[in-house]
Scaffold this active site. Structure first.
Site, PDB file in Angstrom:
ATOM      1  N   GLU A 119     -10.967 -35.924  -0.068  1.00 53.09           N
ATOM      2  CA  GLU A 119     -10.036 -35.858  -1.180  1.00 53.09           C
ATOM      3  C   GLU A 119      -8.304 -36.026  -1.231  1.00 53.09           C
ATOM      4  OE1 GLU A 119     -12.583 -34.448  -5.122  1.00 53.09           O
ATOM      5  OE2 GLU A 119     -11.584 -33.014  -3.934  1.00 53.09           O
ATOM      6  N   CYS A 132      -0.731 -34.471   0.014  1.00 48.88           N
ATOM      7  CA  CYS A 132      -1.344 -33.225   0.849  1.00 48.88           C
ATOM      8  C   CYS A 132      -3.289 -33.720   1.514  1.00 48.88           C
ATOM      9  CB  CYS A 132      -2.560 -32.501  -0.521  1.00 48.88           C
ATOM     10  SG  CYS A 132      -3.137 -30.866  -0.327  1.00 48.88           S
ATOM     11  N   CYS A 139     -16.059 -26.570   4.951  1.00 47.74           N
ATOM     12  CA  CYS A 139     -14.851 -26.012   5.622  1.00 47.74           C
ATOM     13  C   CYS A 139     -15.775 -24.973   6.394  1.00 47.74           C
ATOM     14  CB  CYS A 139     -13.619 -25.427   4.465  1.00 47.74           C
ATOM     15  SG  CYS A 139     -12.640 -24.135   5.645  1.00 47.74           S
ATOM     16  N   CYS A 143     -13.497 -18.306   3.073  1.00 49.65           N
ATOM     17  CA  CYS A 143     -12.803 -18.231   1.830  1.00 49.65           C
ATOM     18  C   CYS A 143     -13.225 -17.903   0.116  1.00 49.65           C
ATOM     19  CB  CYS A 143     -10.812 -18.497   1.756  1.00 49.65           C
ATOM     20  SG  CYS A 143     -10.882 -18.171   3.475  1.00 49.65           S
ATOM     21  N   CYS A 146     -11.569 -19.986  -2.574  1.00 52.35           N
ATOM     22  CA  CYS A 146     -11.583 -21.215  -2.180  1.00 52.35           C
ATOM     23  C   CYS A 146     -12.914 -22.056  -2.427  1.00 52.35           C
ATOM     24  CB  CYS A 146     -11.643 -21.384  -1.303  1.00 52.35           C
ATOM     25  SG  CYS A 146     -11.002 -23.095  -0.108  1.00 52.35           S
ATOM     26  N   GLY A 204     -10.724 -28.469   4.250  1.00 49.90           N
ATOM     27  CA  GLY A 204     -10.660 -27.966   5.832  1.00 49.90           C
ATOM     28  C   GLY A 204     -10.014 -26.887   6.374  1.00 49.90           C
ATOM     29  N   GLU A 205     -10.057 -26.920   7.843  1.00 47.72           N
ATOM     30  CA  GLU A 205      -9.301 -25.765   8.573  1.00 47.72           C
ATOM     31  C   GLU A 205      -8.380 -26.572   9.874  1.00 47.72           C
ATOM     32  OE1 GLU A 205      -7.818 -22.453   8.482  1.00 47.72           O
ATOM     33  OE2 GLU A 205      -6.694 -23.799  10.420  1.00 47.72           O
ATOM     34  N   SER A 236      -1.451 -25.620   7.155  1.00 44.73           N
ATOM     35  CA  SER A 236      -1.579 -24.712   6.903  1.00 44.73           C
ATOM     36  C   SER A 236      -2.690 -24.177   7.953  1.00 44.73           C
ATOM     37  CB  SER A 236      -1.848 -24.845   4.933  1.00 44.73           C
ATOM     38  OG  SER A 236      -2.332 -23.741   4.736  1.00 44.73           O
ATOM     39  N   SER A 258      -2.224 -19.001   5.307  1.00 43.20           N
ATOM     40  CA  SER A 258      -2.417 -18.244   3.897  1.00 43.20           C
ATOM     41  C   SER A 258      -3.018 -17.264   4.391  1.00 43.20           C
ATOM     42  CB  SER A 258      -3.807 -19.299   4.313  1.00 43.20           C
ATOM     43  OG  SER A 258      -3.815 -20.407   3.443  1.00 43.20           O
ATOM     44  N   LEU A 259      -1.963 -15.817   3.789  1.00 41.16           N
ATOM     45  CA  LEU A 259      -1.826 -14.871   4.297  1.00 41.16           C
ATOM     46  C   LEU A 259      -3.090 -14.221   2.935  1.00 41.16           C
ATOM     47  CD1 LEU A 259      -1.025 -12.583   5.764  1.00 41.16           C
ATOM     48  CD2 LEU A 259       0.989 -12.287   4.121  1.00 41.16           C
ATOM     49  N   HIS A 260      -2.612 -13.461   1.431  1.00 44.83           N
ATOM     50  CA  HIS A 260      -2.510 -13.406   0.767  1.00 44.83           C
ATOM     51  C   HIS A 260      -3.144 -12.097   0.452  1.00 44.83           C
ATOM     52  CE1 HIS A 260      -3.791 -18.180  -0.176  1.00 44.83           C
ATOM     53  NE2 HIS A 260      -4.754 -18.139   1.028  1.00 44.83           N
ATOM     54  N   ASN A 335      -6.126 -21.143  -8.707  1.00 52.21           N
ATOM     55  CA  ASN A 335      -6.518 -21.873 -10.185  1.00 52.21           C
ATOM     56  C   ASN A 335      -7.701 -21.414  -9.721  1.00 52.21           C
ATOM     57  OD1 ASN A 335      -4.386 -23.624 -10.163  1.00 52.21           O
ATOM     58  ND2 ASN A 335      -4.890 -24.041  -7.677  1.00 52.21           N
ATOM     59  N   CYS A 378      -4.231 -26.478  -5.821  1.00 53.03           N
ATOM     60  CA  CYS A 378      -4.834 -25.934  -3.704  1.00 53.03           C
ATOM     61  C   CYS A 378      -6.376 -24.986  -4.294  1.00 53.03           C
ATOM     62  CB  CYS A 378      -3.954 -24.824  -3.705  1.00 53.03           C
ATOM     63  SG  CYS A 378      -2.800 -25.626  -3.501  1.00 53.03           S
TER      64      CYS A 378
HETATM   65  N1  SAH Z   1      -7.843 -23.839   5.271  1.00 54.73           N
HETATM   66  C1  SAH Z   1      -6.266 -23.627   5.179  1.00 54.73           C
HETATM   67  C2  SAH Z   1      -5.525 -25.165   4.585  1.00 54.73           C
HETATM   68  C3  SAH Z   1      -6.185 -25.424   2.950  1.00 54.73           C
HETATM   69  S1  SAH Z   1      -6.545 -24.257   1.799  1.00 54.73           S
HETATM   70  C4  SAH Z   1      -6.022 -22.818   4.813  1.00 54.73           C
HETATM   71  O1  SAH Z   1      -6.494 -22.717   4.759  1.00 54.73           O
HETATM   72  O2  SAH Z   1      -4.519 -22.742   4.638  1.00 54.73           O
HETATM   73  C5  SAH Z   1      -4.367 -24.959   1.570  1.00 54.73           C
HETATM   74  C6  SAH Z   1      -3.857 -23.549   0.614  1.00 54.73           C
HETATM   75  O3  SAH Z   1      -4.342 -23.417  -0.766  1.00 54.73           O
HETATM   76  C7  SAH Z   1      -3.956 -22.368   1.441  1.00 54.73           C
HETATM   77  O4  SAH Z   1      -3.287 -21.427   1.146  1.00 54.73           O
HETATM   78  C8  SAH Z   1      -5.574 -22.072   0.532  1.00 54.73           C
HETATM   79  O5  SAH Z   1      -5.459 -20.305   0.453  1.00 54.73           O
HETATM   80  C9  SAH Z   1      -4.924 -22.105  -1.150  1.00 54.73           C
HETATM   81  N2  SAH Z   1      -6.560 -21.535  -1.793  1.00 54.73           N
HETATM   82  C10 SAH Z   1      -7.119 -22.486  -1.533  1.00 54.73           C
HETATM   83  N3  SAH Z   1      -8.344 -22.148  -2.846  1.00 54.73           N
HETATM   84  C11 SAH Z   1      -7.049 -22.239  -3.698  1.00 54.73           C
HETATM   85  C12 SAH Z   1      -7.507 -21.606  -5.182  1.00 54.73           C
HETATM   86  N4  SAH Z   1      -8.056 -21.608  -5.696  1.00 54.73           N
HETATM   87  N5  SAH Z   1      -5.990 -21.643  -5.846  1.00 54.73           N
HETATM   88  C13 SAH Z   1      -5.060 -21.465  -5.127  1.00 54.73           C
HETATM   89  N6  SAH Z   1      -5.286 -21.382  -4.085  1.00 54.73           N
HETATM   90  C14 SAH Z   1      -5.870 -21.756  -3.201  1.00 54.73           C
HETATM   91 FE1  SF4 Z   2     -11.248 -22.947   4.294  1.00 54.55          FE
HETATM   92 FE2  SF4 Z   2      -9.129 -23.525   4.065  1.00 54.55          FE
HETATM   93 FE3  SF4 Z   2     -10.908 -22.772   1.982  1.00 54.55          FE
HETATM   94 FE4  SF4 Z   2     -10.428 -20.842   3.811  1.00 54.55          FE
HETATM   95  S1  SF4 Z   2      -8.923 -21.908   1.835  1.00 54.55           S
HETATM   96  S2  SF4 Z   2     -12.328 -22.086   2.758  1.00 54.55           S
HETATM   97  S3  SF4 Z   2      -9.812 -22.082   5.351  1.00 54.55           S
HETATM   98  S4  SF4 Z   2      -9.686 -24.557   2.946  1.00 54.55           S
END
Ligand code: SAH
Ligand code: SF4
Length: 402
Positions: A119, A132, A139, A143, A146, A204-205, A236, A258-260, A335, A378
């Protein structure tokens, strides 16, 4: 939500006849090799590759026969072997807020394999248009918040598949110079562009697909090709520490992390790669990021999860951790997706958290979710057909928009 296009052809249909290869999406060396295979003498190949480069990436040509400054006989030779086809659009959706999402069907890499899908999302805003893009199908990381991390099929995208997402988006939103426009070497003037920024924040990463992402960014940033400024290309990462320095040195893109979470114990759970590369190591790699300055800050993404990582103490710890790093902080409302185990923090709590961050001197925009009605936000990116299959509702291989 509006679905403009739905293409149910053959996600798992019979094997297609061997297709002509597409030149659209090729890197310079690939293009030179393709020209050599079409019989272009070596002495000419650089000049011819330059011409194709301009047609494909600055002007958006889609038909080899229309390349008017290339001799007719060579056009015909190229056309016999190649196309300028883009990845196939399986579905296109437009949100109430103008966000667009494409489900793209890629070529199978092995016979019998289901055609993988990815996508791509376009987010128009008053002062910019952000595309984006995805770097992998699915991936390998998992996480816990995600959706992409739950997808089964995973493979790296080729450079052409990464670049192809930009070409498709430019085609569909009309972001190429018009036929009447002067033949500019650099395509459309910046001020008239619809896509101004690229973020590698789709599926993806990107740092697990380093070489292909690097090759694709070289095409995106080449002033004679797609001509994006590297300051407007953001990668990212979840924190693949050993590759962060190389990303800065070799791609010189803007970095988002992506610290979180601010504690290892919690980050281990939310972003499991943290077990390998803990917060302190990650922040060290950030401090050493090549080209880092107040004008080129790292963006730290922080998803707001109710009762999990959204306390005021954590907000204070966040600004303490980032104190010596030129940083921006992006608070992302979570989300939710079907089956997710978290909830988004209450709005009042997000504001309290943002207050702490703001008082520490960060502008910290709270990223408003876009395209929620088409699941374009996201972390929600996961192909619709995969979802349907998983739920047992969809046809075995058919792609479908929701
Ligand atoms: N894999 C990479 C890039 C793709 S994810 C990464 O993790 O950075 C892009 C961003 O969306 C990241 O910051 C990820 O943590 C965030 N993200 C993933 N799932 C999400 C969700 N359900 N709600 C909000 N942000 C989310
Ligand atoms: Fe992969 Fe980024 Fe999603 Fe983590 S947040 S599962 S690294 S796409």
């Amino acid at each position: 939500m509006m679905t403009l296009l739905e293409n149910r052809n053959g996600a798992a249909g019979p094997e297609p006849a061997p297709a002509k290869r597409s030149l659209a999406g090729m890197t310079k060396p690939e293009l030179m090799a393709a020209l050599a295979a079409a019989g272009v003498p070596e002495a000419q190949s650089k000049m011819r590759a330059g011409q194709l480069w301009n047609w494909i990436y600055a002007r958006g040509a889609r038909d080899l026969l229309e390349l008017t400054n290339i001799a007719k006989s060579l056009r015909a030779d190229l056309d016999a072997l190649y196309t300028l086809a883009r990845p196939e659009i399986a579905a296109e959706q437009v949100s109430e807020d103008g966000t667009r999402k494409w489900l793209l069907r890629l070529e199978r890499q092995a016979p019998g394999e289901r055609a993988p899908e990815i996508e791509t999302v376009y987010i128009p805003e008053p002062d910019r248009g952000t595309l984006c893009i995805s770097s992998q199908v699915g991936c390998t990381l998992t996480c816990s918040f995600c959706h992409t991390g739950t997808q089964r099929l995973v493979r790296n995208l080729t450079p052409a598949e990464i670049i192809g997402q930009i070409l498709v988006a430019r085609d569909r939103i009309g972001d190429w110079p018009g036929a009447a426009a002067p033949a500019s070497r650099h395509g459309i003037p910046d001020a008239e562009r619809k896509i101004t920024n690229i973020v590698l924040m789709g599926m993806g990463e990107p740092l697990y697909n380093f070489d292909n992402v690097k090759a694709a960014i070289a095409v995106a940033a080449d002033p004679d090709a797609l001509a994006f400024s590297k300051r407007r290309v953001t990668l990212s990462t979840s924190g693949v520490v050993p590759m962060i320095g190389r990303a800065g040195a070799e791609m010189s893109v803007m970095l988002a992390i992506s610290l979180h979470a601010v504690r290892d114990e919690l980050r281990d759970e939310l972003v499991p790669i943290n077990r390998k590369y803990p917060v302190a190591e990650l922040l060290n790699a950030c401090r050493n990021y090549p080209g880092l300055s107040n004008a080129r800050r790292i963006t730290f993404e922080y998803v707001m999860l109710k009762g999990i990582n959204d306390s005021i103490a954590e907000a204070r710890e966040l600004v303490r951790l980032l104190a010596k790093i030129p940083a921006k902080i992006n608070l992302i409302p979570f989300n939710p997706w079907p089956g997710s185990r978290y909830e988004c923090s209450d709005w009042a709590q997000i504001e309290r958290f943002a207050d702490v961050v703001n008082r520490a001197g960060y502008a910290s925009p709270i990223r408003t979710p876009r395209g929620r009605d088409i699941m374009a936000a996201c972390g929600q990116l996961k192909s619709a057909s995969e979802k349907l299959r998983a739920s047992g509702l969809g046809p075995a291989g058919g792609a479908s928009a929701q």
